[in-house]
Design an enzyme around this catalytic site. Structure first.
Site, PDB file in Angstrom:
ATOM      1  N   GLU A  98       0.849  -1.191   0.000  1.00  0.00           N
ATOM      2  CA  GLU A  98       0.000   0.000   0.000  1.00  0.00           C
ATOM      3  C   GLU A  98       0.887   1.246   0.000  1.00  0.00           C
ATOM      4  O   GLU A  98       2.062   1.187   0.375  1.00  0.00           O
ATOM      5  CB  GLU A  98      -0.906   0.003   1.241  1.00  0.00           C
ATOM      6  CG  GLU A  98      -1.788  -1.221   1.388  1.00  0.00           C
ATOM      7  CD  GLU A  98      -3.060  -1.109   0.576  1.00  0.00           C
ATOM      8  OE1 GLU A  98      -3.297  -0.047  -0.017  1.00  0.00           O
ATOM      9  OE2 GLU A  98      -3.827  -2.102   0.551  1.00  0.00           O
ATOM     10  N   LYS A 197       2.251  13.896 -29.350  1.00  0.00           N
ATOM     11  CA  LYS A 197       1.775  13.461 -30.667  1.00  0.00           C
ATOM     12  C   LYS A 197       2.574  14.139 -31.776  1.00  0.00           C
ATOM     13  O   LYS A 197       2.914  15.314 -31.699  1.00  0.00           O
ATOM     14  CB  LYS A 197       0.278  13.755 -30.807  1.00  0.00           C
ATOM     15  CG  LYS A 197      -0.579  12.859 -29.904  1.00  0.00           C
ATOM     16  CD  LYS A 197      -2.049  13.061 -30.170  1.00  0.00           C
ATOM     17  CE  LYS A 197      -2.881  12.141 -29.280  1.00  0.00           C
ATOM     18  NZ  LYS A 197      -2.724  10.728 -29.652  1.00  0.00           N
ATOM     19  N   ASP A 250     -11.358  18.399 -17.737  1.00  0.00           N
ATOM     20  CA  ASP A 250     -10.694  17.206 -18.257  1.00  0.00           C
ATOM     21  C   ASP A 250      -9.888  17.490 -19.515  1.00  0.00           C
ATOM     22  O   ASP A 250      -8.839  16.885 -19.734  1.00  0.00           O
ATOM     23  CB  ASP A 250     -11.743  16.123 -18.553  1.00  0.00           C
ATOM     24  CG  ASP A 250     -11.121  14.766 -18.846  1.00  0.00           C
ATOM     25  OD1 ASP A 250     -10.124  14.418 -18.185  1.00  0.00           O
ATOM     26  OD2 ASP A 250     -11.629  14.053 -19.726  1.00  0.00           O
ATOM     27  N   HIS A 255      -5.230  20.017 -22.391  1.00  0.00           N
ATOM     28  CA  HIS A 255      -4.966  19.748 -23.805  1.00  0.00           C
ATOM     29  C   HIS A 255      -5.202  20.971 -24.691  1.00  0.00           C
ATOM     30  O   HIS A 255      -4.333  21.395 -25.452  1.00  0.00           O
ATOM     31  CB  HIS A 255      -5.863  18.612 -24.314  1.00  0.00           C
ATOM     32  CG  HIS A 255      -5.651  17.312 -23.614  1.00  0.00           C
ATOM     33  ND1 HIS A 255      -4.448  16.925 -23.087  1.00  0.00           N
ATOM     34  CD2 HIS A 255      -6.513  16.290 -23.358  1.00  0.00           C
ATOM     35  CE1 HIS A 255      -4.569  15.729 -22.544  1.00  0.00           C
ATOM     36  NE2 HIS A 255      -5.813  15.322 -22.691  1.00  0.00           N
TER      37      HIS A 255
END
Length: 502
Positions: A98, A197, A250, A255
């Site tokens: 843990e 990318k 998100d 991004h």
């Protein structure tokens, strides 16, 4: 496409290990472990490389190796090679425990010391935190407590953090304080896989290696810029993470704002990390929010219905989503950049789930040409030139321009000229995580945002989030397979523009 100025892709990582916390999660199984194998298969990892997993499972080294092999065979980009696998397998270790288990971290330390002695990793270790952000604090402090975080002359220690980097400006600052209290800034690598990318990297080449584009890349010629990340799926089993986060946090905060910065920044004096970051930070610091957030932002939530011939559930019907959730699955905002280059040019950012197709693109849309020769035609008959950088899935660049239609009449119609990586180059593009993991092992951070960039991004998004929260409205419903709620179209129509249909 390999950036001719970027020699990193031909460099081999030195002796080192990669320790993955959260090694049983989807990210590790589908992306990280296959990327490690692909790097090894391309000859970019040395024989003295080791891979260590840390998790609660009651596994031995052999059990973990079997899991890695299964992941590689299912998700690797390059063909499976038994010789490459055998070399990699010899350096695979597993530590059970843990995050709050001191004995487990003692075992991890012993494992790394054994790898230094037997595998030749030479004290160079990167710790990949593929775990929930709430556990970052504990793991970082455990690494420090057990003497695992400190670099020494000739031996490095690095930490890799997956997004999200906080959920607002305050939490991002608190998270940064925790991480940088243990690791120095140069040893902290914040992963945004979009920046790995090939097409994102090629954006820099497109702009600064070609005289064709850069003179037009400004407010004198550009009408507006659209940056889109659309998905055609729902939450994809991420309901527990996604609800309460939403599309804006998100995707837009990290991004899309990173893509905005790369699109709008001035030419850096070099491609090293500090020079690239300096220009990106200038752009983010110059972002100006619209005066009326209500008319220049939109939120939506996908409904149930038919998509692609398949019956799909609405967001509120997906497993694990509360029936009264106000989390948005679509978000769009308008931003302006208060610089001489971009004054008066709006940047429209949008992202959503269950949209018409999966696509990420940057569209630079130019002003209409003066209608001097074609007086018999209305202005509406002429489209606008555009340069569209496709980030995924079909990486490439499309240029849209007007051309005469064959025949005796002078009729002009929009046509496109297309460049695709898959057609132009024989080399296959490395997966984003391959490049990013290699950069971590090489200690080369140009693709990784520093905490200043993260905080500037939250300063941009936080006002929208606070405004939406005070509104107290349920996000507007939109049908699956569409391009978002009606309010998103209204956002553009108020400015006399419309969204592209990718």
């Amino acid at each position: 496409m390999r950036d001719p100025r970027d020699r990193r892709l031909s460099r081999v990582a030195g002796p080192s290990s990669l320790v993955i916390f959260g090694v049983t999660g989807d990210l590790s199984r589908k992306k990280l472990m296959p990327a490690v194998y692909d790097l090894a298969n391309r000859g970019l990892l040395p024989p003295s490389f080791a891979l260590v997993g840390f998790a609660r499972r009651q596994w031995e080294d052999e059990d973990f190796a079997a899991e890695v092999k299964e992941s590689v065979q299912a998700h690797a980009r390059t063909p499976f090679d038994e010789a490459v696998w055998n070399q990699l397998m010899d350096g695979i270790r597993f530590v059970q425990g843990e995050f709050d288990d001191d004995d487990a971290f003692n075992r991890l330390k012993e494992t790394l010391e054994e790898l230094d002695a037997d595998r030749g990793t030479r004290g160079n270790h990167a710790f990949y935190l593929s775990i929930p952000p709430k556990a970052f604090d504990l793991v970082c402090r455990q690494l420090s407590k057990h003497g695992l975080a400190q670099s020494t002359p000739g031996h490095w220690r690095r930490v890799v953090i997956e997004k999200p980097f906080g959920h607002d400006l305050e939490s991002a600052r608190a998270l940064n304080d925790v991480v940088e209290s243990v690791f120095p800034p140069d040893s902290v690598f914040r992963i945004d896989h979009y920046l790995g990318k090939e097409t994102v990297q090629n954006l820099l080449a497109l702009r600064f290696a070609n005289q064709l584009f850069e003179p037009l890349w400004n407010a004198n010629y550009v009408d507006h810029v659209q940056i889109t990340m659309a998905e055609d799926i729902g939450t994809g089993g991420r309901a527990g993470y996604y609800d309460g986060v939403g599309a804006a946090r998100d995707v837009i905060q990290n991004h899309l704002l990173q893509l905005l910065a790369l699109t709008a920044m001035e030419e850096p004096i070099s491609f090293n990390a500090e020079d690239l970051r300096a220009e990106k930070e200038k752009v983010l610091a110059a972002v100006k929010l619209p005066e009326d957030l209500s008319t220049h932002s939109a939120r939506g939530q996908f409904a149930g219905g038919w998509q692609g011939g398949e019956k799909v559930l609405g967001y509120l019907e997906e497993e694990g989503i509360p029936a009264d959730s106000t989390t948005e699955t679509y978000a769009a905002v308008r931003l302006d950049i208060n610089t001489r280059r971009w004054s008066g040019v709006p940047f429209y950012l949008r992202t959503g789930k269950r949209l018409g197709r999966r696509v990420t693109e940057i569209a630079v849309v130019f002003k209409k040409a003066p209608n001097l020769l074609f007086t018999d035609h209305s202005d509406d008959e002429f489209g606008q030139n555009a340069v569209v950088i496709r980030v995924q899935p079909d990486e490439g660049v499309t240029i849209r321009f007007g051309s005469k239609v064959p025949g005796t009449q002078m009729e002009v119609r929009d046509v496109t000229m297309d460049f695709g990586y898959g057609h132009a180059f024989t080399e296959s593009s490395p997966e984003a995580y391959e490049r990013l993991i290699l950069d971590v092992l090489l200690g080369e951070p140009p693709l990784f945002p520093r905490h200043q960039e993260v905080e500037l991004s939250w300063k941009i998004l936080d006002p929208f989030e606070k405004f939406w929260a005070t509104e107290g409205k349920q996000p507007e419903s939109y049908p699956p397979g569409s391009w978002g709620p009606a309010s998103a179209d209204e956002l553009m129509n108020r400015d006399g523009r419309s969204w592209r249909r990718p």
